[in-house]
Design an enzyme around this catalytic site. Structure first.
Site, PDB file in Angstrom:
ATOM      1  CE  LYS A 140      -2.022  -1.079   3.910  1.00 50.19           C
ATOM      2  NZ  LYS A 140      -1.314  -2.336   4.198  1.00 50.19           N
TER       3      LYS A 140
ATOM      4  NE  ARG B 166      -5.018  -1.546   9.656  1.00 49.01           N
ATOM      5  CZ  ARG B 166      -3.955  -0.947   9.142  1.00 49.01           C
ATOM      6  NH1 ARG B 166      -4.025   0.287   8.732  1.00 49.01           N
ATOM      7  NH2 ARG B 166      -2.816  -1.596   9.037  1.00 49.01           N
TER       8      ARG B 166
ATOM      9  NE  ARG C 108       7.564  -2.424   6.185  1.00 51.09           N
ATOM     10  CZ  ARG C 108       6.238  -2.432   6.195  1.00 51.09           C
ATOM     11  NH1 ARG C 108       5.573  -1.723   5.315  1.00 51.09           N
ATOM     12  NH2 ARG C 108       5.579  -3.153   7.070  1.00 51.09           N
TER      13      ARG C 108
ATOM     14  NE  ARG D 146       5.909  -0.560  10.279  1.00 50.82           N
ATOM     15  CZ  ARG D 146       4.835  -0.572   9.503  1.00 50.82           C
ATOM     16  NH1 ARG D 146       4.837   0.099   8.365  1.00 50.82           N
ATOM     17  NH2 ARG D 146       3.755  -1.246   9.840  1.00 50.82           N
TER      18      ARG D 146
ATOM     19  NE  ARG E 269       1.760  -5.051  11.090  1.00 55.40           N
ATOM     20  CZ  ARG E 269       2.792  -4.789  10.289  1.00 55.40           C
ATOM     21  NH1 ARG E 269       3.993  -5.294  10.547  1.00 55.40           N
ATOM     22  NH2 ARG E 269       2.629  -4.017   9.239  1.00 55.40           N
TER      23      ARG E 269
HETATM   24  P1  AP5 Z   1       4.827  -1.544   1.862  1.00 55.43           P
HETATM   25  O1  AP5 Z   1       4.446  -0.741   0.673  1.00 55.43           O
HETATM   26  O2  AP5 Z   1       5.577  -0.868   2.951  1.00 55.43           O
HETATM   27  O3  AP5 Z   1       3.549  -2.338   2.424  1.00 55.43           O
HETATM   28  P2  AP5 Z   1       2.243  -1.811   3.175  1.00 55.43           P
HETATM   29  O4  AP5 Z   1       1.069  -2.465   2.550  1.00 55.43           O
HETATM   30  O5  AP5 Z   1       2.242  -0.322   3.245  1.00 55.43           O
HETATM   31  O6  AP5 Z   1       2.486  -2.487   4.571  1.00 55.43           O
HETATM   32  P3  AP5 Z   1       2.350  -1.959   6.076  1.00 55.43           P
HETATM   33  O7  AP5 Z   1       3.001  -3.037   6.885  1.00 55.43           O
HETATM   34  O8  AP5 Z   1       2.886  -0.578   6.239  1.00 55.43           O
HETATM   35  O9  AP5 Z   1       0.833  -1.969   6.260  1.00 55.43           O
HETATM   36  P4  AP5 Z   1       0.058  -2.036   7.590  1.00 55.43           P
HETATM   37  O10 AP5 Z   1      -1.307  -1.763   7.099  1.00 55.43           O
HETATM   38  O11 AP5 Z   1       0.218  -3.275   8.359  1.00 55.43           O
HETATM   39  O12 AP5 Z   1       0.778  -0.936   8.473  1.00 55.43           O
HETATM   40  P5  AP5 Z   1       0.344   0.505   8.910  1.00 55.43           P
HETATM   41  O13 AP5 Z   1       1.543   1.341   8.973  1.00 55.43           O
HETATM   42  O14 AP5 Z   1      -0.826   0.989   8.113  1.00 55.43           O
HETATM   43  O15 AP5 Z   1       5.665  -2.799   1.322  1.00 55.43           O
HETATM   44  C1  AP5 Z   1       6.216  -3.750   2.220  1.00 55.43           C
HETATM   45  C2  AP5 Z   1       7.610  -4.183   1.706  1.00 55.43           C
HETATM   46  O16 AP5 Z   1       7.454  -4.892   0.473  1.00 55.43           O
HETATM   47  C3  AP5 Z   1       8.556  -3.033   1.422  1.00 55.43           C
HETATM   48  O17 AP5 Z   1       9.862  -3.410   1.793  1.00 55.43           O
HETATM   49  C4  AP5 Z   1       8.487  -2.837  -0.108  1.00 55.43           C
HETATM   50  O18 AP5 Z   1       9.703  -2.350  -0.639  1.00 55.43           O
HETATM   51  C5  AP5 Z   1       8.181  -4.253  -0.583  1.00 55.43           C
HETATM   52  N1  AP5 Z   1       7.307  -4.287  -1.756  1.00 55.43           N
HETATM   53  C6  AP5 Z   1       6.157  -3.577  -1.950  1.00 55.43           C
HETATM   54  N2  AP5 Z   1       5.607  -3.899  -3.136  1.00 55.43           N
HETATM   55  C7  AP5 Z   1       6.418  -4.843  -3.690  1.00 55.43           C
HETATM   56  C8  AP5 Z   1       6.370  -5.588  -4.912  1.00 55.43           C
HETATM   57  N3  AP5 Z   1       5.377  -5.425  -5.799  1.00 55.43           N
HETATM   58  N4  AP5 Z   1       7.360  -6.498  -5.142  1.00 55.43           N
HETATM   59  C9  AP5 Z   1       8.368  -6.666  -4.243  1.00 55.43           C
HETATM   60  N5  AP5 Z   1       8.465  -5.995  -3.073  1.00 55.43           N
HETATM   61  C10 AP5 Z   1       7.499  -5.093  -2.807  1.00 55.43           C
HETATM   62  O19 AP5 Z   1      -0.235   0.224  10.390  1.00 55.43           O
HETATM   63  C11 AP5 Z   1       0.629  -0.096  11.450  1.00 55.43           C
HETATM   64  C12 AP5 Z   1      -0.173  -0.219  12.730  1.00 55.43           C
HETATM   65  O20 AP5 Z   1      -0.817   1.043  13.026  1.00 55.43           O
HETATM   66  C13 AP5 Z   1      -1.338  -1.229  12.710  1.00 55.43           C
HETATM   67  O21 AP5 Z   1      -0.901  -2.538  12.991  1.00 55.43           O
HETATM   68  C14 AP5 Z   1      -2.256  -0.651  13.804  1.00 55.43           C
HETATM   69  O22 AP5 Z   1      -1.750  -0.943  15.075  1.00 55.43           O
HETATM   70  C15 AP5 Z   1      -2.126   0.845  13.580  1.00 55.43           C
HETATM   71  N6  AP5 Z   1      -3.115   1.359  12.637  1.00 55.43           N
HETATM   72  C16 AP5 Z   1      -2.859   1.951  11.434  1.00 55.43           C
HETATM   73  N7  AP5 Z   1      -3.998   2.304  10.831  1.00 55.43           N
HETATM   74  C17 AP5 Z   1      -5.010   1.920  11.649  1.00 55.43           C
HETATM   75  C18 AP5 Z   1      -6.426   1.989  11.537  1.00 55.43           C
HETATM   76  N8  AP5 Z   1      -7.014   2.511  10.456  1.00 55.43           N
HETATM   77  N9  AP5 Z   1      -7.160   1.480  12.566  1.00 55.43           N
HETATM   78  C19 AP5 Z   1      -6.589   0.972  13.680  1.00 55.43           C
HETATM   79  N10 AP5 Z   1      -5.233   0.854  13.819  1.00 55.43           N
HETATM   80  C20 AP5 Z   1      -4.452   1.322  12.820  1.00 55.43           C
END
Ligand code: AP5
Length: 209
Positions: free
Chosen positions: A13, A87, A126, A152, A163
């Site tokens: 994402k 979410r 990552r 992270r 997660r």
């Molecule tokens: P990346 O693009 O970083 O993946 P992502 O989908 O953004 O993953 P996240 O882990 O950041 O998502 P998340 O939803 O768990 O975390 P968030 O920060 O929102 O890609 C991942 C890796 O793969 C990278 O190294 C990249 O280079 C590689 N990659 C990407 N695409 C690729 C491809 N096509 N081919 C090869 N490699 C590739 O949330 C964190 C925490 O915050 C949650 O657990 C929760 O506690 C809290 N939180 C956040 N939002 C909410 C909400 N709305 N409600 C409640 N709690 C929340």
């Protein structure tokens, strides 16, 4: 363009959001980034820090308030990309209400589909450059030698597994919610970054007509 990126941890994402927001000149609004920023500034309560560290979700009201305030800013007036919000169905309902109150609506909800085994590898390997915020991957996108890398706290294998489980449980009703609203577009998130970007761009261009 007002759009949402939904997808499990590591689905790509954030990676895709960076490319799309540059192309469409809209802000990327990531609740995960905002919560991590609050933690770094010392303004995130300890119980929420613990929750994130264990891979759980923070309460709906917390992220809804963040989104309300952030989407009011000037740079979001012409559109935005919500990365990782909503979410849950209550978050989605709150977003609809918020946009309705401003006479706005969402254009599309993009769900990135990636199988579980690949999610583990993507998230655990990552790394982010502390200075630039650039996302790297030790296998697929190696960082330059001068990068100052951060791993992270929630990107360790047992936490990522949790997660992914939390995502499956909490968002089970979210995709049908947006499907029913006629907004959902599922995109295959497997393949290199550019290939996935092309699929996303095609979907967005269809919406824009
Ligand atoms: P990346 O693009 O970083 O993946 P992502 O989908 O953004 O993953 P996240 O882990 O950041 O998502 P998340 O939803 O768990 O975390 P968030 O920060 O929102 O890609 C991942 C890796 O793969 C990278 O190294 C990249 O280079 C590689 N990659 C990407 N695409 C690729 C491809 N096509 N081919 C090869 N490699 C590739 O949330 C964190 C925490 O915050 C949650 O657990 C929760 O506690 C809290 N939180 C956040 N939002 C909410 C909400 N709305 N409600 C409640 N709690 C929340």
């Amino acid at each position: 363009m007002r759009l949402v990126f939904v997808g499990p941890p590591g689905a790509g994402k954030g990676t895709q959001a960076k490319v799309i927001t540059e192309k469409w000149k809209i802000p990327q609004i990531s609740t995960g980034d905002m919560l991590r920023e609050a933690k770094a500034n010392g303004t995130l309560p300890q119980d929420l820090i613990e929750k994130m560290k264990a891979g759980g979700l923070v309460p709906d009201e917390v992220v809804i308030d963040l989104i309300r305030a952030r989407t009011e800013k000037d740079d979001a007036k012409g559109g935005f990309l919500l990365d990782g919000f909503p979410r849950t169905v209550p978050q989605a309902e709150a977003l609809t209400k918020l946009l309705d109150s401003r006479g706005q609506k969402l254009d599309i909800v993009v769900a990135l589909d990636v199988p579980k085994e690949l999610l583990m590898e993507r998230a655990c390997l990552r790394r982010t450059d502390k200075r630039t915020g650039q996302i790297y991957h030790l296998k697929y996108k190696p960082p330059p030698p001068d990068a100052i890398l951060e791993h992270r706290a929630d990107d360790h294998e047992d936490v990522v597994r949790n997660r992914v489980d939390v995502y499956e449980k909490m968002t089970a009703d979210l995709l049908p919610f947006y499907e029913k609203a006629g907004l959902l577009k599922r995109i295959d998130g497997v393949g290199d970054v550019e290939a996935v970007t092309q699929r996303v761009v095609r979907a967005l261009e269809q919406v824009r007509g």
